[in-house]
Write a protein that holds these residues in place. Structure first.
Motif, short mmCIF file in Angstrom:
data_model
loop_
_atom_site.label_atom_id
_atom_site.label_comp_id
_atom_site.label_asym_id
_atom_site.label_seq_id
_atom_site.Cartn_x
_atom_site.Cartn_y
_atom_site.Cartn_z
N ARG A 183 45.57 -65.06 13.72
CA ARG A 183 45.23 -66.00 12.66
C ARG A 183 46.42 -66.20 11.72
NH1 ARG A 183 40.03 -64.63 9.24
NH2 ARG A 183 41.15 -62.67 8.95
N ASP A 189 41.91 -70.01 14.61
CA ASP A 189 40.64 -70.15 13.90
C ASP A 189 39.72 -69.05 14.42
OD1 ASP A 189 38.05 -70.80 13.08
OD2 ASP A 189 38.45 -72.96 13.13
N THR A 191 36.79 -67.88 13.48
CA THR A 191 35.38 -68.23 13.64
C THR A 191 35.16 -69.00 14.93
OG1 THR A 191 35.01 -68.26 11.25
CG2 THR A 191 33.44 -69.48 12.62
N LEU A 194 35.61 -66.59 17.96
CA LEU A 194 34.45 -65.74 18.18
C LEU A 194 33.32 -66.51 18.82
CD1 LEU A 194 34.38 -63.61 14.89
CD2 LEU A 194 34.85 -62.78 17.21
N ALA A 195 33.17 -67.78 18.45
CA ALA A 195 32.12 -68.61 19.04
C ALA A 195 32.38 -68.88 20.52
CB ALA A 195 32.01 -69.93 18.28
N VAL A 232 36.62 -59.69 9.69
CA VAL A 232 36.46 -60.20 11.05
C VAL A 232 35.44 -59.35 11.81
CG1 VAL A 232 37.61 -60.73 13.23
CG2 VAL A 232 38.81 -61.11 11.08
N GLU A 235 32.08 -60.45 10.74
CA GLU A 235 31.70 -61.74 11.33
C GLU A 235 31.27 -61.55 12.78
OE1 GLU A 235 33.37 -66.31 11.87
OE2 GLU A 235 34.53 -64.84 10.70
N ARG A 239 27.24 -61.89 14.91
CA ARG A 239 26.99 -62.67 16.13
C ARG A 239 26.45 -61.82 17.27
NH1 ARG A 239 29.61 -67.66 16.53
NH2 ARG A 239 30.86 -68.23 14.70
#
Length: 283
Positions: A183, A189, A191, A194-195, A232, A235, A239
């Protein structure tokens, strides 16, 4: 070789290093440890690892030299040695990196990023399948910290890993410190990444310290874990439930009380994550 699809419940652990072996033995609440596979011999395990194993602490070998991201297949002797170490430790899985470490007979001495192209994906998938056939336990691959990206990348690392999981069934070792590194250095990015990752394949998580100098993040494993890295981790835990979380430290080892404090900081993140109930203790 066919393996169970259910990852083991590991809990909170720390990287075992010879410099802190007795400190690791005495740290409270350590559910498991990870050892650099190339640093131990199957027939002559360090006494400290034997003590931990007798105590029921899980030991996972973490390889750094297979070079599964290279153009050449993994060397048979390297796979054989990794398999022997896994069996000697009674390990439930082994881990390596999505990286290449040699080419044309020359060693890089570093984990280098794989060109994220469709052609490279086919090669890496075949290398992973070769490794899976030779290893006695499941394999998980780790995302790496990088200081460059290839100009012709067709996929993000998350997309590359997702397709690799789909093709091979390999598990993931997600290093949240490496995500933070990329990052800062590459504008990743986190987020979005991770998606993209198939966190249903998550084996465990790495957490490590580093330092920023002149706008560049150095993933040193020799500094305390910073709040952005823990963010992180939080986050990710929002999930998915990580089966395990491990603190890495490779140099400038602090007193045991500081290591215990870093483990407590990791546990505090897990305590605040409603999905992460199962990772607070191994088993």
């Amino acid at each position: 070789m066919a393996h169970s699809t259910e990852p083991p419940r590991l809990g909170v652990g720390i990287g075992w290093r010879a410099e802190i072996d007795t400190a690791v033995e005495r740290l409270p609440g350590v559910d498991w440890v990870e050892v650099v596979a190339e640093n131990v011999c199957a027939g002559h395990l360090p006494p400290s690892l034997e003590v931990l194993r007798e105590r029921g602490v899980t030991v996972v070998p973490h390889g750094v030299s297979l070079g599964l991201g290279g153009a050449e297949p993994p060397a048979a002797h390297r796979l054989e040695r990794l398999a022997e170490v896994a069996e000697a430790l009674g390990a439930p899985l082994v881990t390596e990196h999505l990286a290449f470490v040699r080419a044309g007979g020359m060693e890089s001495g570093h984990l280098l990023p794989v060109p994220r192209s469709r052609d490279a994906l086919r090669v890496v998938a075949e290398n992973v399948r070769i490794a899976q056939e030779q290893l006695p336990v499941p394999l998980a691959l780790e995302n790496i910290a990088a200081h460059l990206r290839w100009p012709d990348d067709e996929l993000t690392e998350g997309e590359f890993l997702a397709e690799l999981v789909e093709r091979t069934g390999v598990r993931l070792l997600v290093d949240v410190a490496n995500l933070h590194t990329n990052r800062v250095n590459l504008g990743l990015d986190v987020t979005a990444e991770l998606a993209r990752l198939p966190l249903e394949a998550l084996a465990y998580v790495h957490v490590a310290g580093g330092v920023e100098r002149d706008g560049v993040w150095h993933d040193t494993h020799a500094h305390p874990v910073t709040e952005p890295v823990l963010e992180v981790l939080a986050e990710l835990c929002g999930r998915a439930v990580p089966p395990g979380v491990l603190l890495e430290r490779d140099d400038a080892f602090p007193p045991p009380a500081e290591l215990a404090g870093e483990l407590d900081a990791i546990r505090a993140v897990l305590e605040r994550a409603p999905l992460a109930e199962g990772v607070r203790h191994g088993g």
